[in-house]
Design a protein around this motif. Structure first.
Motif, PDB file in Angstrom:
ATOM      1  N   HIS A  68      45.562  64.001  33.039  1.00 19.24           N
ATOM      2  CA  HIS A  68      44.550  64.813  33.716  1.00 19.24           C
ATOM      3  C   HIS A  68      44.392  66.180  33.060  1.00 19.24           C
ATOM      4  O   HIS A  68      43.397  66.868  33.308  1.00 19.24           O
ATOM      5  CB  HIS A  68      44.919  64.987  35.184  1.00 19.24           C
ATOM      6  CG  HIS A  68      44.668  63.763  36.004  1.00 19.24           C
ATOM      7  ND1 HIS A  68      45.655  62.831  36.266  1.00 19.24           N
ATOM      8  CD2 HIS A  68      43.550  63.288  36.591  1.00 19.24           C
ATOM      9  CE1 HIS A  68      45.136  61.854  37.006  1.00 19.24           C
ATOM     10  NE2 HIS A  68      43.870  62.095  37.209  1.00 19.24           N
ATOM     11  N   ARG A  69      45.355  66.579  32.277  1.00 19.51           N
ATOM     12  CA  ARG A  69      45.282  67.880  31.619  1.00 19.51           C
ATOM     13  C   ARG A  69      44.786  67.765  30.182  1.00 19.51           C
ATOM     14  O   ARG A  69      44.739  68.746  29.452  1.00 19.51           O
ATOM     15  CB  ARG A  69      46.658  68.561  31.629  1.00 19.51           C
ATOM     16  CG  ARG A  69      47.117  68.933  33.039  1.00 19.51           C
ATOM     17  CD  ARG A  69      48.354  69.816  33.017  1.00 19.51           C
ATOM     18  NE  ARG A  69      49.530  69.076  32.604  1.00 19.51           N
ATOM     19  CZ  ARG A  69      50.253  69.346  31.522  1.00 19.51           C
ATOM     20  NH1 ARG A  69      49.912  70.319  30.713  1.00 19.51           N
ATOM     21  NH2 ARG A  69      51.327  68.651  31.243  1.00 19.51           N
ATOM     22  N   TYR A  70      44.432  66.581  29.764  1.00 19.07           N
ATOM     23  CA  TYR A  70      43.953  66.395  28.399  1.00 19.07           C
ATOM     24  C   TYR A  70      42.618  67.108  28.211  1.00 19.07           C
ATOM     25  O   TYR A  70      41.729  67.030  29.063  1.00 19.07           O
ATOM     26  CB  TYR A  70      43.796  64.903  28.097  1.00 19.07           C
ATOM     27  CG  TYR A  70      43.382  64.630  26.680  1.00 19.07           C
ATOM     28  CD1 TYR A  70      44.318  64.655  25.651  1.00 19.07           C
ATOM     29  CD2 TYR A  70      42.053  64.376  26.370  1.00 19.07           C
ATOM     30  CE1 TYR A  70      43.936  64.422  24.348  1.00 19.07           C
ATOM     31  CE2 TYR A  70      41.659  64.132  25.062  1.00 19.07           C
ATOM     32  CZ  TYR A  70      42.607  64.159  24.053  1.00 19.07           C
ATOM     33  OH  TYR A  70      42.229  63.935  22.761  1.00 19.07           O
ATOM     34  N   ASP A  71      42.479  67.792  27.086  1.00 15.15           N
ATOM     35  CA  ASP A  71      41.237  68.490  26.758  1.00 15.15           C
ATOM     36  C   ASP A  71      40.212  67.460  26.275  1.00 15.15           C
ATOM     37  O   ASP A  71      40.313  66.959  25.150  1.00 15.15           O
ATOM     38  CB  ASP A  71      41.507  69.527  25.670  1.00 15.15           C
ATOM     39  CG  ASP A  71      40.260  70.327  25.330  1.00 15.15           C
ATOM     40  OD1 ASP A  71      39.173  70.029  25.886  1.00 15.15           O
ATOM     41  OD2 ASP A  71      40.361  71.245  24.503  1.00 15.15           O
ATOM     42  N   LEU A  72      39.253  67.186  27.108  1.00 13.99           N
ATOM     43  CA  LEU A  72      38.291  66.124  26.803  1.00 13.99           C
ATOM     44  C   LEU A  72      37.358  66.477  25.654  1.00 13.99           C
ATOM     45  O   LEU A  72      36.640  65.605  25.146  1.00 13.99           O
ATOM     46  CB  LEU A  72      37.476  65.785  28.057  1.00 13.99           C
ATOM     47  CG  LEU A  72      38.284  65.197  29.218  1.00 13.99           C
ATOM     48  CD1 LEU A  72      37.414  65.007  30.450  1.00 13.99           C
ATOM     49  CD2 LEU A  72      38.937  63.876  28.825  1.00 13.99           C
ATOM     50  N   LYS A  73      37.381  67.718  25.228  1.00 12.96           N
ATOM     51  CA  LYS A  73      36.564  68.093  24.060  1.00 12.96           C
ATOM     52  C   LYS A  73      37.179  67.520  22.779  1.00 12.96           C
ATOM     53  O   LYS A  73      36.515  67.452  21.750  1.00 12.96           O
ATOM     54  CB  LYS A  73      36.469  69.618  23.961  1.00 12.96           C
ATOM     55  CG  LYS A  73      35.660  70.254  25.091  1.00 12.96           C
ATOM     56  CD  LYS A  73      35.336  71.706  24.818  1.00 12.96           C
ATOM     57  CE  LYS A  73      36.575  72.571  24.797  1.00 12.96           C
ATOM     58  NZ  LYS A  73      37.200  72.706  26.148  1.00 12.96           N
ATOM     59  N   ARG A  74      38.417  67.137  22.848  1.00 15.38           N
ATOM     60  CA  ARG A  74      39.084  66.555  21.684  1.00 15.38           C
ATOM     61  C   ARG A  74      38.912  65.037  21.745  1.00 15.38           C
ATOM     62  O   ARG A  74      39.555  64.366  22.536  1.00 15.38           O
ATOM     63  CB  ARG A  74      40.560  66.948  21.674  1.00 15.38           C
ATOM     64  CG  ARG A  74      40.738  68.444  21.486  1.00 15.38           C
ATOM     65  CD  ARG A  74      42.158  68.874  21.667  1.00 15.38           C
ATOM     66  NE  ARG A  74      42.312  70.294  21.348  1.00 15.38           N
ATOM     67  CZ  ARG A  74      43.402  70.995  21.578  1.00 15.38           C
ATOM     68  NH1 ARG A  74      44.443  70.434  22.142  1.00 15.38           N
ATOM     69  NH2 ARG A  74      43.450  72.271  21.250  1.00 15.38           N
ATOM     70  N   SER A  75      38.074  64.557  20.874  1.00 14.14           N
ATOM     71  CA  SER A  75      37.718  63.140  20.949  1.00 14.14           C
ATOM     72  C   SER A  75      38.876  62.231  20.566  1.00 14.14           C
ATOM     73  O   SER A  75      39.023  61.143  21.108  1.00 14.14           O
ATOM     74  CB  SER A  75      36.514  62.857  20.048  1.00 14.14           C
ATOM     75  OG  SER A  75      36.807  63.224  18.717  1.00 14.14           O
ATOM     76  N   SER A  76      39.694  62.669  19.624  1.00 11.97           N
ATOM     77  CA  SER A  76      40.818  61.845  19.187  1.00 11.97           C
ATOM     78  C   SER A  76      42.100  62.267  19.894  1.00 11.97           C
ATOM     79  O   SER A  76      42.441  63.447  19.924  1.00 11.97           O
ATOM     80  CB  SER A  76      41.013  61.963  17.672  1.00 11.97           C
ATOM     81  OG  SER A  76      42.217  61.320  17.284  1.00 11.97           O
TER      82      SER A  76
END
Lengths: 197, 218
Positions: A68-76
Motif C-alpha cells: 500500500h505504500r508503493y509509489d505508483l508513479k514507479r512503473s517497474s
C-alpha cells in the motif's frame, strides 16, 4: 527488462498489478511470476542456494505487507524488490563472505602439461575469479551492494539509486570506489585461498 | 583484465543451475485466513480504515538466543520451553513481550511461539490483538478440497502495515497503532535458514482478527 517486456506484450505494468492487489490481493502473485526467478538467482549469487529461498520468501512477504505504500508513479517494481532483498542480504553479510570464500577455496591451480594457450587462459581466468570473490569480501556492504546490483542484478544506476534510496551521484561514487578496489585486487596477482579476513 | 567482465563471469559461476523450488511460491505469497474468524467487513469500511492506520511492521530475523535479560520498565511475558497450547506440532516457545518506558510494547520471537501465551502477554501489556503462528497446521480448513482458499482473501483488505519492515529486528507496537475497538495481528513465521519473521497487521475491529492461519493453496 521485465517491465519493458510487459509493455510490449500489452500486459499490466508492475505498478498496476500492485495497485490492483490493494483490492484483489491475489494479483500480487503476478509480481512473483515476473521476478521470483531473477531475485532467486541474484540471492544465490550473493549468499548461496541454502539461504536464497528464505531471503526471497522474506522479500515477497515484506513487499506484500508494504504494497500500500508503493509509489505508483514507479512503473517497474524491480528496484523496489531488489532493494528489499538487498536489505535482507545485508543481514547475512557473514554468510555472504563465507559463500565467496568457499568459492575461492574451491579452486586450485591444476598441473598443466604443455603450453596449450586455451588451457592457460582458462586457468588464469578461473584464478582471477577466485581472486575477485575474495576481493568482494573486502568491500563495504554498501559498496558491494551497488557493484553487484549493477553487475549481477543488471540494474541501471537510476534503479540502484531507487533500490538503495540513495542519490545517483552516490551510486556512481560507490561504484567507482568498488571497481577500483576490485581492480587493484585483480592486478595484485597473488594467489588467493579465501583466507583474507 | 576488465574487472566488470570478470565479475560477470564470477556471477555466472555462482548462478544456480535451477530456478527456485515449487514450494517457494507458497512460502513467499500465500497467507489465507481460516476458521474462527468473522467475515470481512465491507470494502468501503476497509478503504476508510486503510488510510488511517499506520503501524510499525518488521520482519524479525533471528537475532536473539532467548528472552531478553535487560528487561524494561515492565516484563509482561517471557515464556520458553513450555508446550504450545494451540498448535498440533510441538514447538519450543520463544518470545518476549516487553513494555518500554515510552509505553510502547516490544515483541520478540526466536521461534514459533505458544500463541495463546503470547497473546495473553501482549494483551496484558495493554495491546489488543492476537499472536498466531504461520503456518498453524492445526488450523481447520474451511473447504474439504481447499478450493475456497484459492478464491478467498489473501489478507483482509482492512489490514495495513507501516514503517520499519527492514530496519528493526524486533516489533515495537503501541495501543495507538490501531483505532479504538481495533487490535493487532502478529504473525510469526519460521524460516529454514534465516530465523523467525514477525509481521504486524492492524485491524479496525479486534473481533475480525483471525484465530489461526495456515499456508493456503494457489
Amino acid at each position: 527488462m521485465v517491465t519493458a517486456v510487459a509493455e510490449r506484450a500489452g500486459e499490466a505494468m508492475d505498478s498496476e498489478i500492485i495497485r490492483g492487489s490493494w483490492q484483489a490481493p491475489d494479483r500480487f502473485g503476478e509480481l512473483y511470476h515476473r521476478y521470483a526467478t531473477v531475485l532467486y538467482g541474484y540471492a544465490c549469487q550473493r549468499v548461496g542456494t541454502a539461504e536464497a529461498e528464505d531471503l526471497v520468501a522474506e522479500t515477497f512477504l515484506a513487499a506484500f505487507a508494504q504494497r500500500h505504500r508503493y509509489d505508483l508513479k514507479r512503473s517497474s517494481a524491480k528496484p523496489w524488490l531488489f532493494g528489499i532483498l538487498t536489505n535482507k542480504i545485508a543481514r547475512h553479510s557473514r554468510s555472504e563472505r563465507i559463500h565467496y570464500r568457499g568459492y575461492a577455496r574451491s579452486w586450485q591451480a591444476p598441473v598443466v602439461d604443455g603450453v596449450d594457450e586455451r588451457i592457460v587462459e582458462q586457468v588464469t581466468a578461473r584464478a582471477q575469479r577466485a581472486r575477485l570473490a575474495t576481493a568482494l569480501c573486502r568491500l563495504s556492504r554498501a559498496d558491494r551492494s551497488v557493484l553487484l546490483l549493477v553487475a549481477w542484478g543488471q540494474l541501471s544506476y537510476d534503479e540502484v539509486a531507487e533500490a538503495m534510496s540513495i542519490p545517483v551521484g552516490t551510486v556512481r561514487s560507490r561504484l567507482n570506489r568498488a571497481r577500483r578496489k576490485v581492480r587493484e585486487a585483480l592486478d595484485d596477482g597473488t594467489d588467493y585461498n579465501g583466507d583474507d579476513s | 583484465m576488465d574487472e566488470m567482465r570478470t565479475l560477470t563471469e564470477l556471477g555466472a559461476d555462482l548462478h544456480p543451475e535451477h530456478g527456485p523450488s515449487a514450494q517457494l511460491r507458497a512460502r513467499a505469497l500465500r497467507i489465507a485466513p481460516q476458521t474462527g474468524r468473522r467475515s470481512w467487513r465491507p470494502v468501503l469500511a476497509v478503504a476508510a480504515t486503510v488510510t488511517i492506520l499506520a503501524v510499525g511492521t518488521a520482519i524479525v530475523v533471528n537475532g536473539f538466543d532467548g528472552p531478553r535479560a535487560d528487561g524494561g520498565t515492565a516484563h509482561a511475558g517471557s515464556v520458553r520451553g513450555k508446550a504450545p497450547a494451540t498448535i498440533v506440532e510441538t514447538k519450543p516457545v520463544a518470545f518476549t513481550v516487553r513494555t518500554n518506558a515510552d509505553g510502547s510494547v516490544t515483541f520478540t520471537a526466536t521461534d514459533l511461539v505458544d500463541a495463546a501465551a503470547a497473546t495473553q502477554a501482549l494483551n496484558a501489556a495493554g495491546v489488543a490483538g492476537r499472536v498466531v503462528n504461520l503456518p498453524d497446521e492445526s488450523c481447520p480448513i474451511d473447504s474439504p478440497n481447499g478450493e475456497d482458499l484459492a478464491l478467498g482473501p489473501y489478507l483482509p483488505d482492512k489490514a495495513e502495515v507501516g514503517e520499519g519492515q527492514d530496519s528493526s529486528d524486533n516489533v515495537t507496537v503501541r495501543s495507538t497503532s490501531y483505532p479504538p475497538g481495533g487490535g493487532l495481528l502478529l504473525m510469526v513465521q519460521a524460516f529454514d535458514q534465516t530465523g523467525v519473521g514477525v509481521v504486524v497487521l492492524p485491524y479496525t475491529d479486534v473481533h475480525d482478527i483471525p484465530t489461526c492461519l495456515r499456508l493456503g493453496l494457489w
